[in-house]
Design a protein around this motif. Structure first.
Motif, mmCIF file in Angstrom:
data_model
loop_
_atom_site.group_PDB
_atom_site.id
_atom_site.type_symbol
_atom_site.label_atom_id
_atom_site.label_comp_id
_atom_site.label_asym_id
_atom_site.label_seq_id
_atom_site.Cartn_x
_atom_site.Cartn_y
_atom_site.Cartn_z
ATOM 1 N N GLU A 168 2.062 17.486 22.366
ATOM 2 C CA GLU A 168 3.268 16.519 22.476
ATOM 3 C C GLU A 168 4.010 16.578 20.939
ATOM 4 O OE1 GLU A 168 2.961 12.540 24.270
ATOM 5 O OE2 GLU A 168 4.603 12.123 22.946
ATOM 6 N N SER A 212 5.453 12.434 19.010
ATOM 7 C CA SER A 212 4.573 11.608 19.934
ATOM 8 C C SER A 212 4.957 9.931 19.488
ATOM 9 C CB SER A 212 3.010 11.866 19.825
ATOM 10 O OG SER A 212 2.779 12.073 18.503
ATOM 11 N N PHE A 239 12.003 12.260 24.860
ATOM 12 C CA PHE A 239 12.977 11.449 24.075
ATOM 13 C C PHE A 239 13.290 11.877 22.550
ATOM 14 C CE2 PHE A 239 11.356 9.166 27.594
ATOM 15 C CZ PHE A 239 12.565 9.087 28.240
ATOM 16 N N ARG A 276 8.529 3.701 23.987
ATOM 17 C CA ARG A 276 9.371 2.553 23.480
ATOM 18 C C ARG A 276 10.705 3.241 23.539
ATOM 19 N NH1 ARG A 276 7.997 -0.446 18.952
ATOM 20 N NH2 ARG A 276 9.529 -0.647 17.265
ATOM 21 N N LEU A 292 2.226 16.279 17.642
ATOM 22 C CA LEU A 292 2.843 16.549 16.221
ATOM 23 C C LEU A 292 3.898 15.441 15.785
ATOM 24 C CD1 LEU A 292 3.408 20.428 17.164
ATOM 25 C CD2 LEU A 292 1.316 19.281 15.854
HETATM 26 C C1 LIG Z 1 13.243 9.058 19.383
HETATM 27 S S1 LIG Z 1 11.622 9.277 18.673
HETATM 28 C C2 LIG Z 1 10.746 9.269 20.536
HETATM 29 C C3 LIG Z 1 9.471 8.912 20.462
HETATM 30 C C4 LIG Z 1 8.471 8.950 21.485
HETATM 31 N N1 LIG Z 1 8.207 10.061 21.894
HETATM 32 C C5 LIG Z 1 9.074 7.930 22.478
HETATM 33 O O1 LIG Z 1 9.412 8.379 23.441
HETATM 34 O O2 LIG Z 1 8.779 6.684 22.375
HETATM 35 C C6 LIG Z 1 11.687 11.039 18.167
HETATM 36 C C7 LIG Z 1 10.294 11.155 17.676
HETATM 37 O O3 LIG Z 1 10.318 12.507 17.100
HETATM 38 C C8 LIG Z 1 9.739 12.691 15.848
HETATM 39 N N2 LIG Z 1 10.177 14.042 15.319
HETATM 40 C C9 LIG Z 1 11.469 14.478 15.188
HETATM 41 N N3 LIG Z 1 11.652 15.838 14.739
HETATM 42 C C10 LIG Z 1 10.312 16.209 14.641
HETATM 43 C C11 LIG Z 1 9.873 17.318 14.281
HETATM 44 N N4 LIG Z 1 10.528 18.382 13.933
HETATM 45 N N5 LIG Z 1 8.467 17.665 14.155
HETATM 46 C C12 LIG Z 1 7.620 16.422 14.368
HETATM 47 N N6 LIG Z 1 8.158 15.262 14.742
HETATM 48 C C13 LIG Z 1 9.410 15.007 14.929
HETATM 49 C C14 LIG Z 1 10.363 11.406 15.077
HETATM 50 O O4 LIG Z 1 9.604 11.268 13.930
HETATM 51 C C15 LIG Z 1 10.259 10.481 16.099
HETATM 52 O O5 LIG Z 1 9.129 9.599 16.102
#
Ligand SMILES: C[S@@+](CC[C@H](N)C(=O)[O-])C[C@H]1O[C@@H](n2cnc3c(N)ncnc32)[C@H](O)[C@@H]1O
Length: 239
Positions: free
Chosen positions: A69, A72, A142, A215, A93
């Motif tokens: 995922e 996450s 998301f 969330r 990740l």
């Molecule tokens: C909008 S949040 C969604 C979090 C979760 N999936 C949810 O639905 O609540 C997007 C997440 O992706 C992470 N993220 C964005 N780009 C990323 C990358 N290149 N590698 C790892 N994580 C990443 C951000 O730190 C953030 O926590």
């Protein structure tokens, strides 16, 4: 002194630090050593040393289908899925450290062990760290929408990223995506439709039953946005 390193490509995330709550810090101190994998970097935080290759069997101490995922967050979906599927291994990740710490809090609370977490830029992890054809399912719930026009180049889901997703998925492996931004959903649909590497229905999928309301899904629903799920299957051979 080492020369300062800069990335040449835009990244899909803006923040990764922030304070840990007391519970998050306690969980981190107690179990990060076991569940948060230290990935060798190439001099920049969240980067991945291109010579480092993941050995999932060694990491989990068994051979099992691997679900990855990306982004996450606080681990809502990851921990739920790992608890529902003890026969599978789950790799999260995520660059946002308090999110990783919160995932540890929930894992501890529920006694879930089949998860490992890495604080890395997923795009780099997919490019070199994860062996070809080793992932059973790839999930991205998301991703940051980067809704302003001038920021859209930071979006994760692009034709280049689809190539990376296809690289790590096993033949027949599944890529699941969800977003609450229609404009990003349209971009995802176009990327999947045009990818030579995936079988794709050309339309939205039913909501994935294995995902609790995360969330960010909750935030989207709170302002009446439509949730779009997409599913694609990795072709064999690749296109
Ligand atoms: C909008 S949040 C969604 C979090 C979760 N999936 C949810 O639905 O609540 C997007 C997440 O992706 C992470 N993220 C964005 N780009 C990323 C990358 N290149 N590698 C790892 N994580 C990443 C951000 O730190 C953030 O926590």
């Amino acid at each position: 002194m080492e020369p300062t390193q800069y990335r040449t490509e835009p990244v899909s995330f803006a923040r990764r630090g922030g304070r840990l709550s007391e519970r998050q810090q306690a969980a981190w101190d107690a179990v990060a050593q076991t569940y948060v994998v230290e990935v060798p970097d190439n001099g920049m935080s969240t980067s991945v040393d291109p010579d480092y290759v993941l050995d999932a069997e060694a990491l989990f101490g068994r051979k099992a289908p691997l679900v990855v995922e990306i982004g996450s967050g606080r681990g809502d979906a990851l921990v739920h899925a790992a608890q529902e599927h003890p026969e599978m291994d789950f790799l999260g990740l995520e660059v946002y450290v308090p999110g990783v710490a919160q995932t540890l809090v929930t894992m501890r609370h529920l006694g879930v062990h089949n998860i490992r977490l890495m604080v890395v830029n997923a795009a780099e992890a997919l490019r070199t760290m994860i062996p070809e054809g080793s992932v059973h399912e790839l999930r991205i719930w998301f991703p940051d929408p980067w809704h302003k026009k001038r920021h859209q180049k930071r979006r994760l889901i692009t034709p280049e990223f689809a190539r990376l997703a296809a690289r790590v998925l096993e033949p027949g492996g599944i890529w699941r995506l969800a977003t609450d931004w229609q404009d990003y959903a349209d971009q995802m649909l176009e990327v999947l439709e045009q990818s030579p590497d995936f079988e794709f229905s050309g339309t939205w999928a039913p909501r994935f039953e294995g995902r609790p309301v995360t969330r960010f899904e909750g935030k989207g629903l709170g302002v009446d946005r439509e949730i779009r799920d997409l599913v694609a299957v990795r072709r064999d051979p690749l296109g």
